[in-house]
Motif scaffolding. Structure first.
Motif, PDB file in Angstrom:
ATOM      1  N   ASN A 202      -4.572 -17.511  -2.537  1.00  0.00           N
ATOM      2  CA  ASN A 202      -5.619 -17.064  -3.263  1.00  0.00           C
ATOM      3  C   ASN A 202      -5.660 -15.436  -3.105  1.00  0.00           C
ATOM      4  O   ASN A 202      -5.341 -14.922  -1.951  1.00  0.00           O
ATOM      5  N   PRO A 203      -6.523 -14.571  -3.801  1.00  0.00           N
ATOM      6  CA  PRO A 203      -6.516 -13.062  -3.585  1.00  0.00           C
ATOM      7  C   PRO A 203      -7.152 -12.981  -2.330  1.00  0.00           C
ATOM      8  O   PRO A 203      -6.500 -11.780  -1.679  1.00  0.00           O
ATOM      9  N   ARG A 204      -8.123 -13.405  -1.869  1.00  0.00           N
ATOM     10  CA  ARG A 204      -8.714 -13.193  -0.575  1.00  0.00           C
ATOM     11  C   ARG A 204      -7.782 -13.591   0.423  1.00  0.00           C
ATOM     12  O   ARG A 204      -7.928 -12.656   1.424  1.00  0.00           O
ATOM     13  N   GLU A 205      -7.213 -14.805   0.439  1.00  0.00           N
ATOM     14  CA  GLU A 205      -6.262 -15.035   1.681  1.00  0.00           C
ATOM     15  C   GLU A 205      -4.930 -14.111   1.559  1.00  0.00           C
ATOM     16  O   GLU A 205      -4.665 -13.659   2.652  1.00  0.00           O
ATOM     17  N   SER A 206      -4.460 -13.642   0.501  1.00  0.00           N
ATOM     18  CA  SER A 206      -3.448 -12.709   0.276  1.00  0.00           C
ATOM     19  C   SER A 206      -4.061 -11.212   1.044  1.00  0.00           C
ATOM     20  O   SER A 206      -3.171 -10.676   1.765  1.00  0.00           O
ATOM     21  N   HIS A 207      -5.252 -10.948   0.804  1.00  0.00           N
ATOM     22  CA  HIS A 207      -5.613  -9.763   1.470  1.00  0.00           C
ATOM     23  C   HIS A 207      -5.639  -9.942   2.961  1.00  0.00           C
ATOM     24  O   HIS A 207      -5.217  -9.063   3.616  1.00  0.00           O
ATOM     25  N   ALA A 208      -6.016 -11.098   3.504  1.00  0.00           N
ATOM     26  CA  ALA A 208      -6.114 -11.504   4.912  1.00  0.00           C
ATOM     27  C   ALA A 208      -4.773 -11.119   5.546  1.00  0.00           C
ATOM     28  O   ALA A 208      -4.693 -10.570   6.576  1.00  0.00           O
ATOM     29  N   LEU A 209      -3.617 -11.971   4.769  1.00  0.00           N
ATOM     30  CA  LEU A 209      -2.549 -11.726   5.128  1.00  0.00           C
ATOM     31  C   LEU A 209      -1.939 -10.207   5.303  1.00  0.00           C
ATOM     32  O   LEU A 209      -1.393 -10.041   6.274  1.00  0.00           O
ATOM     33  N   ASN A 210      -2.055  -9.330   4.256  1.00  0.00           N
ATOM     34  CA  ASN A 210      -1.574  -8.031   4.233  1.00  0.00           C
ATOM     35  C   ASN A 210      -2.360  -7.507   5.442  1.00  0.00           C
ATOM     36  O   ASN A 210      -1.703  -6.435   6.239  1.00  0.00           O
ATOM     37  N   GLU A 211      -3.540  -7.546   5.711  1.00  0.00           N
ATOM     38  CA  GLU A 211      -4.242  -6.997   6.873  1.00  0.00           C
ATOM     39  C   GLU A 211      -3.489  -7.350   8.155  1.00  0.00           C
ATOM     40  O   GLU A 211      -3.250  -6.720   9.208  1.00  0.00           O
ATOM     41  N   LEU A 212      -3.314  -8.830   8.447  1.00  0.00           N
ATOM     42  CA  LEU A 212      -2.633  -9.107   9.739  1.00  0.00           C
ATOM     43  C   LEU A 212      -1.249  -8.400   9.619  1.00  0.00           C
ATOM     44  O   LEU A 212      -0.825  -8.100  10.857  1.00  0.00           O
ATOM     45  N   LEU A 213      -0.507  -8.367   8.480  1.00  0.00           N
ATOM     46  CA  LEU A 213       0.995  -7.854   8.822  1.00  0.00           C
ATOM     47  C   LEU A 213       0.728  -6.564   8.990  1.00  0.00           C
ATOM     48  O   LEU A 213       1.471  -5.867   9.980  1.00  0.00           O
ATOM     49  N   GLN A 214      -0.236  -5.505   8.462  1.00  0.00           N
ATOM     50  CA  GLN A 214      -0.196  -4.301   8.826  1.00  0.00           C
ATOM     51  C   GLN A 214      -0.611  -3.882  10.356  1.00  0.00           C
ATOM     52  O   GLN A 214      -0.399  -2.981  11.076  1.00  0.00           O
ATOM     53  N   THR A 215      -1.713  -5.049  10.637  1.00  0.00           N
ATOM     54  CA  THR A 215      -2.196  -4.926  11.981  1.00  0.00           C
ATOM     55  C   THR A 215      -0.823  -5.334  13.013  1.00  0.00           C
ATOM     56  O   THR A 215      -0.742  -4.357  14.219  1.00  0.00           O
ATOM     57  N   ILE A 216       0.139  -6.061  13.018  1.00  0.00           N
ATOM     58  CA  ILE A 216       0.870  -6.585  13.757  1.00  0.00           C
ATOM     59  C   ILE A 216       1.615  -5.274  13.859  1.00  0.00           C
ATOM     60  O   ILE A 216       2.158  -4.773  14.863  1.00  0.00           O
ATOM     61  N   ARG A 217       2.208  -4.460  12.617  1.00  0.00           N
ATOM     62  CA  ARG A 217       3.107  -3.554  12.547  1.00  0.00           C
ATOM     63  C   ARG A 217       2.428  -2.215  13.591  1.00  0.00           C
ATOM     64  O   ARG A 217       3.062  -1.493  14.310  1.00  0.00           O
ATOM     65  N   ARG A 218       0.942  -1.823  13.029  1.00  0.00           N
ATOM     66  CA  ARG A 218       0.438  -0.603  13.697  1.00  0.00           C
ATOM     67  C   ARG A 218       0.414  -1.124  15.394  1.00  0.00           C
ATOM     68  O   ARG A 218       0.733  -0.280  16.206  1.00  0.00           O
ATOM     69  N   GLU A 219      -0.114  -2.194  15.803  1.00  0.00           N
ATOM     70  CA  GLU A 219      -0.293  -2.481  17.038  1.00  0.00           C
ATOM     71  C   GLU A 219       0.761  -2.890  18.021  1.00  0.00           C
ATOM     72  O   GLU A 219       0.666  -2.754  19.317  1.00  0.00           O
ATOM     73  N   THR A 220       1.767  -3.347  17.359  1.00  0.00           N
ATOM     74  CA  THR A 220       2.741  -3.935  18.188  1.00  0.00           C
ATOM     75  C   THR A 220       4.274  -3.251  18.092  1.00  0.00           C
ATOM     76  O   THR A 220       5.280  -3.331  18.840  1.00  0.00           O
ATOM     77  N   GLY A 221       4.387  -2.553  16.856  1.00  0.00           N
ATOM     78  CA  GLY A 221       5.488  -1.921  16.745  1.00  0.00           C
ATOM     79  C   GLY A 221       6.662  -2.858  15.997  1.00  0.00           C
ATOM     80  O   GLY A 221       7.843  -2.586  15.705  1.00  0.00           O
TER      81      GLY A 221
END
Ligand SMILES: Nc1ncnc2c1ncn2[C@@H]1O[C@H](COP(=O)(O)OP(=O)(O)OP(=O)(O)O)[C@@H](O)[C@H]1O
Length: 295
Positions: A202-221
């Motif tokens: 659902n849109p709330r879960e999609s938003h949480a997914l976006n945040e997780l992927l952006q955090t992975i990219r930002r914090e681990t490269g």
């Protein structure tokens, strides 16, 4: 084919060159080439049956391509020709991890146990393939502690730490998707391949997914390659989008370029090339002046 010129210095982590995959009489992928830049989120999109999962299966060793070369260049500079490696070596040595279109997890094990299973290789090595573990050797105890720390870290990142001791099968769907990503991250990948991570969210879960992927990219490269139908995810988080239709590349560029590319609009709407201009005009009238495949 439309191609945007990307001006930045190139440092691809993944190069797919002239990839073809034939199933009997069906050419599912036909001379397909693209590059994923190090540290980018690259999305592979296209209509149903375009060949996206087949490309993933070739990259991750589930299929051996009929033709073509797939080169993974690690951060250290070490290169692997993925089409020549068995799938377990692609995860273990080349450091490519993946998730699947349909969630695959041990639903009877706890959330934490699922992340420990993902670190099985490391633990088995430290246990001397069981005997040192049974004898409680310090090196094995140390490796176990480290595995739990890694698991806890990824449970925090995926906002699942409160559910660590619950059976994985009891999690809501969106949380199961995040658990799969956390599990893949426990293997320490340099390239994370996600097959439709937003499917069924659902849109709330999609938003949480976006945040997780952006955090992975930002914090681990970690570089991320994803197949996705949900355009709100693709357009919001991708640096680079590659579009497949009938096994061939039809567009390649940044999200804005791709979303306004007439070839892409035609592919998604299922119209002939010559009808594209007419369709774009209709879209612009409907949307008050903005064309493109919208999130
Ligand atoms: N193992 C297989 N044997 C035969 N045909 C296959 C196999 N795997 C895929 N195909 C065919 O290859 C084509 C591409 O399929 P693929 O699943 O890669 O598309 P996709 O873009 O991922 O589709 P979707 O978005 O619906 O998941 C389809 O026509 C499919 O039927």
């Amino acid at each position: 084919m439309a191609l945007e010129t990307r001006t930045m210095t190139k440092d691809p982590i993944l190069k797919v060159e002239h990839l073809s995959m034939r199933f009997g009489g069906l050419m599912a992928i036909n001379d397909f080439s693209f590059e994923a830049e190090r540290g980018d989120i690259t999305a592979l999109i296209g209509p149903n049956g375009a060949g996206k999962t087949t490309v993933f299966n070739c990259i991750t060793g589930f299929y051996k391509p009929t033709m073509g070369m797939i080169t993974m260049k690690q951060n250290s500079g070490k290169e692997f020709l993925l089409e020549r490696l068995p799938d377990f070596e692609i995860t273990k040595h080349a450091k490519v991890a993946r998730t699947f279109q349909n969630i695959r997890m041990f639903s009877g094990l706890t959330v934490l146990e699922n992340l420990l299973v993902a670190q099985h290789n490391k633990l088995m090595l430290a246990s001397g393939y069981t005997i040192l573990g049974l004898l409680g050797f310090p090196a094995y105890r140390q490796a176990s502690r480290e595995a739990i720390e890694v698991a806890k870290h990824w449970l925090e990142m995926a906002s699942l730490i409160d559910r660590a001791d619950d059976p994985a099968g009891d999690l809501p769907y969106g949380a199961q998707r995040r658990l799969e990503i956390a599990r893949a991250m426990c293997t320490g990948p340099e390239l994370l391949c996600l097959d439709e991570p937003a499917a069924g969210l659902n849109p709330r879960e999609s938003h949480a997914l976006n945040e997780l992927l952006q955090t992975i990219r930002r914090e681990t490269g970690t570089s991320i390659l994803l197949i996705e139908h949900d355009m709100s995810v693709v357009m919001e988080i991708s640096d680079h989008v590659v579009v497949l239709e009938y096994g061939q590349k039809i567009s390649d560029g940044n999200p804005d370029f791709v979303k306004n590319d007439p070839k892409v609009i035609a592919a998604y709407l299922g119209v002939e090339d010559e009808e594209v201009e007419e369709v774009i005009e209709q879209i612009e009238v409907i949307e008050g002046g903005q064309g493109g495949i919208n999130p």
